[in-house]
Write a protein that holds these residues in place. Structure first.
Motif, PDB file in Angstrom:
ATOM      1  N   ASN A  35       0.935   5.142   1.431  1.00 10.81           N
ATOM      2  CA  ASN A  35       0.307   6.125   2.294  1.00 10.81           C
ATOM      3  C   ASN A  35       0.451   7.497   1.647  1.00 10.81           C
TER       4      ASN A  35
ATOM      5  N   SER B 187       0.849  -1.186   0.000  1.00 15.05           N
ATOM      6  CA  SER B 187       0.000   0.000   0.000  1.00 15.05           C
ATOM      7  C   SER B 187       0.887   1.239   0.000  1.00 15.05           C
TER       8      SER B 187
ATOM      9  N   SER C   9       4.288   0.762   2.082  1.00 15.25           N
ATOM     10  CA  SER C   9       4.308  -0.421   2.935  1.00 15.25           C
ATOM     11  C   SER C   9       4.459  -1.661   2.064  1.00 15.25           C
ATOM     12  N   HIS C  10       5.265  -2.593   2.561  1.00 12.73           N
ATOM     13  CA  HIS C  10       5.505  -3.829   1.827  1.00 12.73           C
ATOM     14  C   HIS C  10       4.811  -4.987   2.528  1.00 12.73           C
TER      15      HIS C  10
ATOM     16  N   SER D  94       7.161  -4.102   6.465  1.00 13.54           N
ATOM     17  CA  SER D  94       8.185  -3.056   6.414  1.00 13.54           C
ATOM     18  C   SER D  94       7.633  -1.824   5.715  1.00 13.54           C
ATOM     19  N   TYR D  95       8.274  -0.699   5.957  1.00 14.80           N
ATOM     20  CA  TYR D  95       7.741   0.601   5.526  1.00 14.80           C
ATOM     21  C   TYR D  95       8.910   1.497   5.185  1.00 14.80           C
ATOM     22  N   SER D  96       8.876   2.101   4.007  1.00 13.42           N
ATOM     23  CA  SER D  96       9.984   2.962   3.599  1.00 13.42           C
ATOM     24  C   SER D  96       9.484   4.128   2.769  1.00 13.42           C
ATOM     25  N   ARG D  97      10.291   5.183   2.738  1.00 14.71           N
ATOM     26  CA  ARG D  97      10.027   6.320   1.851  1.00 14.71           C
ATOM     27  C   ARG D  97      10.932   6.187   0.628  1.00 14.71           C
TER      28      ARG D  97
ATOM     29  N   ASP E  64       5.459   7.088   0.536  1.00 22.36           N
ATOM     30  CA  ASP E  64       5.652   6.267   1.737  1.00 22.36           C
ATOM     31  C   ASP E  64       4.953   4.928   1.498  1.00 22.36           C
TER      32      ASP E  64
END
Length: 119
Positions: free
Chosen positions: A31, A29, A99-100, A104-107, A97
């Motif tokens: 954000n 997703s 989400s995997h 995990s979450y990264s910019r 931003d």
């Protein structure tokens, strides 16, 4: 994940451009998505952002001239820029931003696209 920005170019003062930025890869997703810009000799600065619900945020110097939007089905964010001014000249960068799967979450940042406003 890759962010591919496009749409920059040379335009006369008062003209318009539309930037696009498409995200691809392992995405669960997205954000917030946004646009920043960096002029020569200056720091990168926020231009506008939009969250997953479509709520937008603009810095004062683009309010009323720029419009940010997103197409969640295409993982794409747009920046419609109207009434461009020479001081809008900069490299424009998109970010997202993301989400995997797995949590995990990264910019992530796009590669930048040059916008030049000049007569």
């Amino acid at each position: 994940v890759q962010l591919q920005a496009s749409g920059g170019g040379l335009v006369q003062p008062g003209g318009s451009l539309r930037l696009s930025c498409a995200a691809s890869g392992s995405i669960f997703s997205i954000n917030a998505m946004g646009w920043y810009r960096q002029a020569p000799g200056k720091q990168r600065e926020l231009v506008a952002s939009v969250d997953i619900s479509g709520r937008t945020n603009y810095v004062d110097f683009v309010k009323g001239r720029f419009t940010i939007s997103r197409d969640n089905a295409k993982n794409t964010v747009y920046l419609q820029m109207n009434n461009l001014k020479p001081e809008d000249t900069a490299v424009y960068y998109c970010n997202a931003d993301i989400s995997h799967i797995g949590g995990s979450y990264s910019r992530y940042w796009g590669q930048g696209t040059q916008v030049t406003v000049s007569s």
